[in-house]
Design a protein around this motif. Structure first.
Motif, PDB file in Angstrom:
ATOM      1  N   GLY A 107      53.097  57.528  53.964  1.00 48.61           N
ATOM      2  CA  GLY A 107      53.143  56.809  52.704  1.00 48.61           C
ATOM      3  C   GLY A 107      54.436  56.957  51.943  1.00 48.61           C
ATOM      4  N   VAL A 108      55.372  57.747  52.485  1.00 48.73           N
ATOM      5  CA  VAL A 108      56.687  57.952  51.863  1.00 48.73           C
ATOM      6  C   VAL A 108      57.707  57.055  52.562  1.00 48.73           C
ATOM      7  CG1 VAL A 108      58.554  59.614  51.420  1.00 48.73           C
ATOM      8  CG2 VAL A 108      56.152  60.348  51.285  1.00 48.73           C
ATOM      9  N   LEU A 109      58.499  56.325  51.788  1.00 48.62           N
ATOM     10  CA  LEU A 109      59.647  55.612  52.329  1.00 48.62           C
ATOM     11  C   LEU A 109      60.857  56.515  52.126  1.00 48.62           C
ATOM     12  CD1 LEU A 109      60.969  53.116  53.556  1.00 48.62           C
ATOM     13  CD2 LEU A 109      61.235  52.205  51.242  1.00 48.62           C
ATOM     14  N   ARG A 110      61.345  57.090  53.225  1.00 47.45           N
ATOM     15  CA  ARG A 110      62.474  58.018  53.155  1.00 47.45           C
ATOM     16  C   ARG A 110      63.760  57.293  53.532  1.00 47.45           C
ATOM     17  NH1 ARG A 110      65.688  61.428  56.242  1.00 47.45           N
ATOM     18  NH2 ARG A 110      66.178  63.448  55.279  1.00 47.45           N
ATOM     19  N   LEU A 111      64.734  57.332  52.627  1.00 47.57           N
ATOM     20  CA  LEU A 111      66.025  56.699  52.858  1.00 47.57           C
ATOM     21  C   LEU A 111      67.105  57.765  52.931  1.00 47.57           C
ATOM     22  CD1 LEU A 111      65.930  53.807  50.220  1.00 47.57           C
ATOM     23  CD2 LEU A 111      65.094  53.757  52.583  1.00 47.57           C
ATOM     24  N   LEU A 147      59.009  56.956  47.064  1.00 49.69           N
ATOM     25  CA  LEU A 147      60.338  56.743  47.635  1.00 49.69           C
ATOM     26  C   LEU A 147      61.120  58.048  47.578  1.00 49.69           C
ATOM     27  CD1 LEU A 147      62.585  54.772  48.658  1.00 49.69           C
ATOM     28  CD2 LEU A 147      63.206  54.456  46.245  1.00 49.69           C
ATOM     29  N   LEU A 148      61.788  58.380  48.681  1.00 44.02           N
ATOM     30  CA  LEU A 148      62.638  59.564  48.760  1.00 44.02           C
ATOM     31  C   LEU A 148      64.025  59.129  49.216  1.00 44.02           C
ATOM     32  CD1 LEU A 148      63.334  62.610  48.985  1.00 44.02           C
ATOM     33  CD2 LEU A 148      62.206  62.602  51.227  1.00 44.02           C
ATOM     34  N   MET A 157      67.970  57.990  38.820  1.00 45.64           N
ATOM     35  CA  MET A 157      66.839  57.064  38.894  1.00 45.64           C
ATOM     36  C   MET A 157      65.572  57.752  39.373  1.00 45.64           C
ATOM     37  SD  MET A 157      68.653  53.635  40.473  1.00 45.64           S
ATOM     38  CE  MET A 157      70.283  53.147  39.909  1.00 45.64           C
ATOM     39  N   GLY A 158      65.674  59.011  39.776  1.00 44.34           N
ATOM     40  CA  GLY A 158      64.519  59.725  40.299  1.00 44.34           C
ATOM     41  C   GLY A 158      63.591  60.222  39.208  1.00 44.34           C
ATOM     42  N   ASP A 159      62.298  60.233  39.503  1.00 46.75           N
ATOM     43  CA  ASP A 159      61.327  60.889  38.629  1.00 46.75           C
ATOM     44  C   ASP A 159      61.354  62.392  38.853  1.00 46.75           C
ATOM     45  OD1 ASP A 159      60.064  58.442  37.540  1.00 46.75           O
ATOM     46  OD2 ASP A 159      59.513  58.126  39.637  1.00 46.75           O
ATOM     47  N   VAL A 160      61.580  62.787  40.089  1.00 49.03           N
ATOM     48  CA  VAL A 160      61.770  64.188  40.459  1.00 49.03           C
ATOM     49  C   VAL A 160      63.112  64.263  41.175  1.00 49.03           C
ATOM     50  CG1 VAL A 160      60.894  66.149  41.776  1.00 49.03           C
ATOM     51  CG2 VAL A 160      59.279  64.546  40.700  1.00 49.03           C
ATOM     52  N   VAL A 161      64.008  65.112  40.663  1.00 49.73           N
ATOM     53  CA  VAL A 161      65.345  65.236  41.242  1.00 49.73           C
ATOM     54  C   VAL A 161      65.531  66.664  41.732  1.00 49.73           C
ATOM     55  CG1 VAL A 161      67.821  64.950  40.865  1.00 49.73           C
ATOM     56  CG2 VAL A 161      66.206  63.489  39.627  1.00 49.73           C
ATOM     57  N   ASN A 202      58.064  67.291  51.313  1.00 50.36           N
ATOM     58  CA  ASN A 202      56.752  67.812  50.915  1.00 50.36           C
ATOM     59  C   ASN A 202      56.366  67.313  49.522  1.00 50.36           C
ATOM     60  OD1 ASN A 202      56.376  69.186  53.301  1.00 50.36           O
ATOM     61  ND2 ASN A 202      57.095  71.153  52.516  1.00 50.36           N
ATOM     62  N   THR A 203      57.346  67.295  48.604  1.00 51.33           N
ATOM     63  CA  THR A 203      57.084  66.803  47.250  1.00 51.33           C
ATOM     64  C   THR A 203      56.725  65.324  47.294  1.00 51.33           C
ATOM     65  OG1 THR A 203      58.596  68.420  46.281  1.00 51.33           O
ATOM     66  CG2 THR A 203      58.084  66.478  44.951  1.00 51.33           C
ATOM     67  N   ALA A 204      57.484  64.545  48.080  1.00 50.59           N
ATOM     68  CA  ALA A 204      57.215  63.110  48.191  1.00 50.59           C
ATOM     69  C   ALA A 204      55.852  62.861  48.825  1.00 50.59           C
ATOM     70  CB  ALA A 204      58.318  62.439  48.999  1.00 50.59           C
TER      71      ALA A 204
END
Length: 257
Positions: free
Chosen positions: A11-15, A50-51, A115-119, A191-193
């Protein structure tokens, strides 16, 4: 070489920005990759977080200065409108975004990180506005996101003096959420994502919307928005599951609706 490596994991889109020879400067290829990913992320219900991270020793070194020069205002406006197509999608995204800042985040790269919610940042991460250093104005939303994260005075110091902010200070002033050892950064970020992707998507969306509303408008308008958000949350299947899991003393299995 693929400018942006994209993969879907639980479920994570990792870029991963993938032009390390230019320190992942914001080339046409990277910008196009971010634009496509932003569209997919915001429209595909299977993508719940999104990561974004970088290859090599940089997160993103900002705009490609080698291609810069004096440009007519109309041409520059058209260029900014192209960037804003994906910037707007990310800044308005209802789903959570995690940034894993593995190295230098400069100029547009700094803006992207914010732009991240968690950085999350490695100890090697450094942040610099850079725009004023070449006589340009901050862009990609940085003059909006940074003051909201750390306050006007601190943001002014960083944006106007063009000084370098290292990872430890960035965490102290609230620019980044956590500093993570370099060797553990990618695993911690994923793991956070994954945790966010497995969470109650509607409730997370409502929380993001309320936090944005809390930064603008009157108290009455915020409280009205909060009441509406909670009314929506209480109708979701994830809420039903969350309450049931609490009562049954088990981990909830959120489905995102």
């Amino acid at each position: 070489m693929t400018a942006v490596i994209s993969e879907q994991i639980d479920g994570v889109l990792r870029l991963q920005l993938n032009e390390p020879e230019t320190m992942n400067a914001l080339s046409a290829g990277i910008s196009d990759g971010l634009a496509g990913a932003a569209r997919s992320f915001t429209t595909n219900p299977d993508l719940r977080c999104l990561l974004v991270t970088g290859s090599g020793r940089a997160f993103c070194a900002g705009g490609d200065i080698s291609g810069m020069g004096v440009r007519p205002a109309a041409e520059m406006l058209a260029s900014m409108e192209e960037f804003h197509l994906w910037v707007r999608l990310l800044l308005a995204a209802q789903k959570p975004i995690v940034m894993a800042v593995n190295g230098a985040a400069v100029g547009a790269g700094f803006a992207l990180a914010m732009m991240g919610d968690v950085v999350l940042a490695s100890p090697e991460a450094v942040f610099r506005c850079a725009f004023v250093g070449i006589g340009a104005a901050p862009d990609l939303g940085l003059a909006r996101t940074l003051p909201r994260a750390i306050g006007y005075q601190r943001a002014s110091d960083i944006l106007l003096t063009n000084r370098v902010v290292r990872a430890e200070e960035a965490q102290q002033i609230g620019m980044v959420s956590r500093v993570v050892a370099a060797e553990a950064l990618q695993e911690e970020a994923l793991n956070t994502a994954r945790q966010l992707a497995a969470g109650p998507t509607r409730a997370l969306s409502l929380a993001k919307t309320m936090m944005r509303a809390g930064q603008e408008g009157s108290l009455d308008s915020f409280l009205a928005h909060e009441a509406q958000a909670q009314a929506i949350a209480f109708t979701t299947q994830d809420f039903v599951e969350g309450v049931a899991a609490f009562r049954e003393r088990r981990a909830p299995a959120f489905r995102g609706y």
